[in-house]
Every structure is written in C-alpha cells, then in structure tokens.
Design a protein around this motif. Structure first.
Motif, PDB file in Angstrom:
ATOM      1  N   UNK A   1       0.832  -1.214   0.000  1.00  0.00           N
ATOM      2  CA  UNK A   1       0.000   0.000   0.000  1.00  0.00           C
ATOM      3  C   UNK A   1       0.858   1.251   0.000  1.00  0.00           C
ATOM      4  N   UNK A   2       0.188   2.357  -0.265  1.00  0.00           N
ATOM      5  CA  UNK A   2       0.903   3.623  -0.338  1.00  0.00           C
ATOM      6  C   UNK A   2       0.584   4.462   0.900  1.00  0.00           C
ATOM      7  N   UNK A   3       1.634   4.896   1.586  1.00  0.00           N
ATOM      8  CA  UNK A   3       1.475   5.752   2.757  1.00  0.00           C
ATOM      9  C   UNK A   3       1.827   7.167   2.292  1.00  0.00           C
ATOM     10  N   UNK A   4       0.864   8.114   2.551  1.00  0.00           N
ATOM     11  CA  UNK A   4       0.944   9.407   1.893  1.00  0.00           C
ATOM     12  C   UNK A   4       0.761  10.543   2.891  1.00  0.00           C
ATOM     13  N   UNK A   5       1.623  11.567   2.750  1.00  0.00           N
ATOM     14  CA  UNK A   5       1.453  12.767   3.559  1.00  0.00           C
ATOM     15  C   UNK A   5       1.086  13.906   2.611  1.00  0.00           C
TER      16      UNK A   5
ATOM     17  N   UNK B   1       3.851  13.960  -0.931  1.00  0.00           N
ATOM     18  CA  UNK B   1       4.879  13.088  -0.355  1.00  0.00           C
ATOM     19  C   UNK B   1       4.288  11.729  -0.015  1.00  0.00           C
ATOM     20  N   UNK B   2       4.919  10.675  -0.538  1.00  0.00           N
ATOM     21  CA  UNK B   2       4.388   9.324  -0.310  1.00  0.00           C
ATOM     22  C   UNK B   2       5.494   8.285  -0.445  1.00  0.00           C
ATOM     23  N   UNK B   3       5.291   7.148   0.207  1.00  0.00           N
ATOM     24  CA  UNK B   3       6.186   5.996   0.006  1.00  0.00           C
ATOM     25  C   UNK B   3       5.302   4.785  -0.244  1.00  0.00           C
ATOM     26  N   UNK B   4       5.888   3.814  -0.973  1.00  0.00           N
ATOM     27  CA  UNK B   4       5.188   2.557  -1.144  1.00  0.00           C
ATOM     28  C   UNK B   4       5.738   1.590  -0.098  1.00  0.00           C
ATOM     29  N   UNK B   5       4.838   0.994   0.708  1.00  0.00           N
ATOM     30  CA  UNK B   5       5.275   0.058   1.747  1.00  0.00           C
ATOM     31  C   UNK B   5       5.489  -1.316   1.113  1.00  0.00           C
ATOM     32  N   UNK B   6       6.647  -1.915   1.423  1.00  0.00           N
ATOM     33  CA  UNK B   6       6.911  -3.263   0.913  1.00  0.00           C
ATOM     34  C   UNK B   6       7.279  -4.148   2.094  1.00  0.00           C
ATOM     35  N   UNK B   7       7.219  -5.434   1.853  1.00  0.00           N
ATOM     36  CA  UNK B   7       7.487  -6.385   2.939  1.00  0.00           C
ATOM     37  C   UNK B   7       8.962  -6.392   3.274  1.00  0.00           C
ATOM     38  N   UNK B   8       9.287  -6.115   4.520  1.00  0.00           N
ATOM     39  CA  UNK B   8      10.660  -6.255   4.996  1.00  0.00           C
ATOM     40  C   UNK B   8      10.893  -7.678   5.450  1.00  0.00           C
TER      41      UNK B   8
END
Lengths: 434, 434
Positions: free
Chosen positions: B418-422, B426-433
């Motif tokens: 999913x995309x976390x957005x401010x 400004x946004x980042x794409x969350x990936x599995x760590x």
C-alpha cells in the motif's frame, strides 16, 4: 624399520640431572646448552621458520623429557640417492646424534593413485609391494648416513586411506588458492600455461596431514619444499596441536653447476657410485662450485671448513682433492678414498691428461659392451674400421693399458670410471649409464 | 518427494508407434518432431553445449524409450525464490511438459561442512533437519512452476558422504587449476586478491560428481554456472558415461536494472510476494529493461512476445501493464492479476501519484507495526509529535484512506503493497521487509 630410543641418550630433563630442581645455575647451564645445540642444528640451513622456534622446541623437549620428532618425506619411486639427498639426510643424522628421532614418511598413498600427468586410467601405478621394495632400497642407501636407532619409517597410506571427502573439505578450508599458486613450481607452470591438475594442487595438503598424523616437531626439506612444509604448520594449528618448525636446506647444485642435482639432468653423484666415479666426478667440478660442495657434502665442522678455505687459497687443486677424498671416505671408508686417489693419480696426473675429460656413459650393467661401438659413439673414431685398425696397431688404451682387436666385450662394472684414450691427446672418461 | 513418471506421457519410442519398424515416412516424421522439440527447448537459452547435443539426446531418449534426466542444483540455504530462480525453473518445467524428468539436487553435503569464508570451527552449519526443512520450503515455492510428477529430489550427501580421499584424488586428476581459475567469480577474486579457499575450489568437482551419481542427461543453470556444469561432462566421460548437455539461461537483471537479481541487492521480486507487490514492482521497472522481463518472466510463446513488442511500440505503458498482469497471473492466478491492477489504478493512476515511489520496508510478519514509527523512519515526518499531529488532523492517508491517531498497530500483511501518503505530494510505497 622402527628404531627404539634409548632413554639414556635423550637430552636430560630438568629433574633428571639437576638433583635439586629449580637450582638456578644448572638451569642456566641447560639454557646455554640448548642455545648452543640450536645454533649447531641451524648451521647450514637456508631457513628456520619461525626463527626462534628451534630453540623453543629444544626447550620443550628438555622440559618434557622427550626427543623431538623430526620429519622427512621420502620419495617412493625408488631411485638412487645422490649427494643432493644426502644434504638433508646429514641434517637429520645431526638431530639423531643429539638424541632426537628421525621420522621418515613414505608417500605411498599418492604413489598408488598414480601420476597426475598421465591422463590414462593408470591407477595403482605403484603396487604396495613395489612401494615397500622401493622404501627398502631407499633405506639401504640412507643407512650410509642415518643411525638405525632413533628412526621411524611410516607409510602415509596408513592414515590417508581412511580420510573421507568431508575430512578433505574441512582441512582445505584453511588453504587458499593464491598461497598455493605462490609455490615456486606451481607459479612457474601457471605462468607458462603448463597444466597443474587439481590433484597435484592437493599434494601440499596431504603432506600437511602427514605432519598432523605423526606429530612432527620439525620438518626438514630442501628449499623447494618450504611451502609444502609450512602447510603442515597450518594444519597442525587447525588440529589444536603445536605447529612444527620448518627447516630447509640449500639445494645442492649439479656437477655441471646447474641449479639442482637431479637424475633427469645427468649431473649427479650417487651415494652408490664407485669410489673412482665419486672421486673423478668431484675432481671434474669447476673451481667456483667447490666451496658449495665443501659446505654441503663433507659434513665438516666449522674449523674443518676454515682449513679447507685456507687450502683453497694456497693450492686450489689440493683443496679439490681434499673434498673428493672426504666424499669417498664418507660413503666407502678411508682406505677406499686413499686407493681411489692413487688410481686417479695413476691415470691422470702421471699421464698428464686433463682432469675435466668429456664423459661417456656406457650401457647399463648386464649388457656386454663392445669397445668398437664405444669408440665410435664417443667420437674417438669416425668408423668401425678405423677403430679396428687402431686397436690392432695398439693406438687405443684403457687406463693406460693398450687394448687389442679382440679385447672385450666388457661389462659396465669393468670399465666404468676408467679412461678410454686414443693416442696422446684424445680421451673420454667412461661412466656408468643407466 | 520423488515423482513417478507415467509411461503413457513419455515421448514415444520407435517401435511403439510406427507399427512397421523402419518405415521411412514415420522415421522422418519423428526426426522432424525431435528437431522441433530441440528448437523449442533451446529457445531463450544463453548457451547449449555442445550445440548439436540437445537434439542428439532427444534422439537417444526416443530410441531408448526413456525420458531424459534434467538436472538442476538447488540452494540448501532456504531462501525465497525470485523471478530470477523462476527463469531456470520454467525451462525445467518445459522439459517436464515434454515428458522428461526434473532431477533436483540439494547440496546438503557442503552445507553441512560449513561456509569456507568463516574460518572458525563451524562444522555442521546446517543440520540435516535444517537442510530438509529448507528443501521443503524451496519445493513449496518451486511447485508454483514445476509439475509434481516427473520430479526427483536428491540430497547429494547420499553419495558424497561415502567418497574417500582416494576418490577425490582420482577425480581431481581431470581438472586443472588454470581452467578452474577461468571461472568468472574465481577469476575476479583472484585478480582482486580476495581469498579463494581450496575448499571452494573443489566445489565444481563435487557438482560434477553429482552429475555422475544421478546420470544426468542435461544440466540446467544460469550463465554463472557454465563452468561448474561443464565439469560434470568431464567427470561423466571419465566414468565411462555419456556426458551431459549443458544448457544455461540468462541471468535475470534486478528491478534496479543491475546485473543480477539477488537477495543481497534488494532488487528482487519473489514468487511469494503479494499480487500488489509484484504488480507494483513491475510497473516501477524502467522502460529499457522491460523486454528483458517480458522474455524471461512471462512464459510467453514467440507469437505472444511479438504481440508484446508491437504493443511496446504503440503504447509502452500498456505493454508494461501486460507484463505485470502476466507475472501476477503466473503466481496468483488471473483473478488476482485483474484485482491487483484495479487496486493499483485506484491508488496511482486516479490519484496521479508517480508510479516510481520510493519504497519503505515494513518489519517482518508477526511484529506489530506502529504507523507513527513508520512515518518517522520513512522520512515523511521529522518527529513523532509531528506524526501524531498530522494523523489527528487527517493529513496522513493509507491507499487514499485517511488514518486517525489511533489507527493500527498494523500487521505487515495488512499494509505491504500500500501507499502511505502525507498531503498531496509526499508518499512511500510500503513493501514487505524481511
């Protein structure tokens, strides 16, 4: 062939002789004695690695009241021993003289796998019987130098046969390709695009495994063995053992002055050569190489070496004769040395032939030698007809004695070491061919 | 895990179907069929060594009425499989589809000896149980591609455990140091003075022993395995067997366009990634690398690849979407592929966020994820206070939905992809760590 070590001959341990243990003066006396022993044992060596290691080992032996175990790997291919082999064997004998144990290792395991250069399926190139026989041949000759006591002989198949692939892999983690390729002969062959098989590349590791198996305190070898013997240190450390000291001896140069005395180079002097052959070959050495032989082949003390050097300055020919006498004396005894010198003088000095005659190798023992063939092959005549005419007219001499047309055939034993001469000026020295 | 080969599915042998054996027309039809099969199986390969070998092997299989044994060595360290692994696995599957047998080899033997780079006494780095477990993990993923029938899984300890030092030496006579040092990674490390242990140097030989043990007809691998797999040919010849054919597949480049997809490089797409992750990562690929993925990851026929190329010319974005759909379809099915595309569109296209958002890896599954921590760590805020204020005021969105101050904690599964957005930009794409 396993020697017993007599307890009385061991270097005495601290409690054994000091009476009151911990007595300062005696301790100091022992320390001085050990230092002197280390100096003597290191004399003539090209390298002692690590430098302080030998003294430490001697101290350990003294403290633990045990002899040091001094390893030497020997060739299972069964060749004649030369003065080159003798350099290392004499050092080993010196250790025996100080009460330590010579541990000889026959590399029969790889011998039985076969020569890696032959790509054919030649397994069991050496059978077990051949290897034993060859080791016995080696020992017969080595006993001209080594004591029969304080001697162990081991076949490395005893411990290598049971090694598994897993053992090999675990051991090989400690060695790197780059270090292996630094070894002189590998480096040269790699540079010259000559093949090195992976099998050969593992040989140093196998030699190191030998050191672990027999708990070597010291390993001796020529300077061409330095790398191999250092591998033993690495593997002993890996096995949680005290690493061996590596002591290398200079390689004896051949009678032609070439880098190394070797059978393939035809420049060797065998321990089994006749007194005449040994004496004659040393007299044929060029002057510059003589000190090298004096140092490595004569088992002389420092004082004796000094005498030799002095003599060399005053009378080079007498110095060379001294070396020749000494070598014959070491392998055939004093009487034989004296007689060889007399025979040599009869042949050369009184007849005023040059001492550095060309050599001609006569066929191996057992084959009859026709003197006509020899004259032709040695270039003293240009045809068999010429040879027969000269023989008939008394123009050919063997050691000064005229031969006739019906002389011979000879056996190698009968003519090797003698001078075959045509007229006053042309002559060859006959040597044993193989 | 050993598959049974059903006799009916084998390529038919000469007597089986021709009726009158030696009937010219049928023979020719078979020859044509074999040529076509060889062409299809060689498609996409970087190398087939020797070139004519594959057709010859197929002919042999047909004549002997047996399936070919196609070997692939697999990693016993138990990692996630990526699209990089899939390239070779898909080729293996193609052989299965033609009735041949996939023979997977788990290199548990060396795994149990331990990593040569760690000089400590770390034997049994992988226990037998770990190795079995890792192999099962591997197979669970590989079954997304391979058939469960026509499959054998072997642990190479079965035959390597009983090898002796003598076996090793005999085998190693056929390999030379120079050839081993030509292998890409060895050559590079030697040149750069990085250590290569003798143990590693023996690995290619061990892999070759595997080929002898399982009678491989063909060995598959990446182009980085060419040398290792050629060793198998040498050792099979030495053992008097028909040498295997070596077929290598190109290495799949990473999502960053780097030389090789690898876990240590952080540039991979896993078979186990969620549909959204897979879809999103492919959409983030740069255009020039897309044809590479189309060819190696899509299991498309030549005709389908031609369609893709045509589409790329007309509409590059649609072509990229086709590759992304296809990859998700292969590992999650058609429905999931469609849904992943819809979710992606909802997030990116309609909101007009750039598709190449920076990625941020969230903690592994099982650990609760606090969104405040993520905002801070991802650099969307400069303090936890700022994060809480923004959450309270509705300034933070997850996939377009506003989060509140008491949202979460989340599980990785719930937010990866999913995309976390401010705000708007400004946004980042969350990936599995991991």
């Amino acid at each position: 062939v396993s020697g017993q070590v007599s307890q009385e001959e061991l270097p005495p341990g601290p409690e054994q002789d000091t009476g009151a243990s911990g007595h300062g003066e005696d301790q100091e006396a022992y320390a001085a004695q050990i230092r002197a022993q280390a100096r003597e044992l290191a004399r003539g060596c090209a390298q002692v690695i690590p430098e302080s290691g030998l003294e430490q080992k001697l101290r350990t032996a003294w403290q633990e009241r045990r002899p040091l175990r001094v390893k030497l790997g020997i060739d299972p291919s069964g060749s004649d021993l030369t003065l080159g082999h003798a350099v290392v064997l004499r050092k080993l004998r010196q250790f025996q003289d100080h009460g330590h144990v010579a541990v000889l290792i026959v590399g029969d395991f790889t011998g039985q796998i076969g020569d890696p250069t032959g790509r054919t399926q030649t397994r069991n190139v050496l059978t077990t019987e051949q290897t034993r026989h060859n080791a016995e041949t080696y020992m017969e000759q080595a006993h001209k130098i080594l004591l029969r006591d304080r001697l162990e002989l081991h076949y490395n198949s005893r411990w290598l046969e049971s090694k598994t692939l897993a053992d090999v892999l675990v051991t090989s983690r400690s060695l790197t390709v780059a270090r292996l390729l630094e070894r002189d002969d590998f480096a040269r062959r790699y540079r010259e695009n000559l093949p090195i098989t992976l099998m050969e590349f593992m040989y140093p590791m196998l030699q190191g495994m030998d050191s672990v198996a027999i708990d070597a305190d010291i390993e001796l070898g020529g300077t061409d063995q330095t790398y191999n013997n250092l591998v033993g240190r690495t593997l002993q450390k890996d096995a949680g053992k005290e690493p061996q000291i590596v002591m290398t001896l200079p390689l004896l140069r051949g009678t032609d002055g070439a880098e190394k005395m070797g059978k393939s180079l035809g420049n060797w002097i065998s321990l089994n050569d006749t007194p005449d052959d040994q004496y004659g070959k040393i007299l044929s050495l060029s002057d510059p190489i003589l000190p090298h032989y004096a140092e490595l082949c004569c088992a002389w003390t420092n004082a004796q070496l000094d005498d030799f050097t002095g003599l060399s300055g005053r009378n080079p020919m007498e110095a060379k004769r001294a070396v020749a006498r000494r070598v014959v004396e070491l392998y055939h005894g004093t009487d034989e040395a004296k007689q060889a010198e007399e025979r040599f003088d009869a042949r050369f000095r009184r007849r005023e032939l040059p001492t550095n005659l060309p050599e001609f190798a006569v066929p191996p023992a057992g084959q009859p030698v026709d003197i006509v063939d020899v004259l032709l092959a040695a270039g003293l005549v240009t045809s068999k007809g010429e040879a027969r005419r000269l023989l008939a007219s008394g123009g050919i001499r063997l050691d000064g004695h005229k031969l006739s047309a019906d002389s011979g055939p000879f056996d190698q034993e009968a003519i090797a070491g003698r001078v075959l001469q045509r007229g006053k000026l042309r002559a060859v020295r006959l040597v044993s061919g193989r």
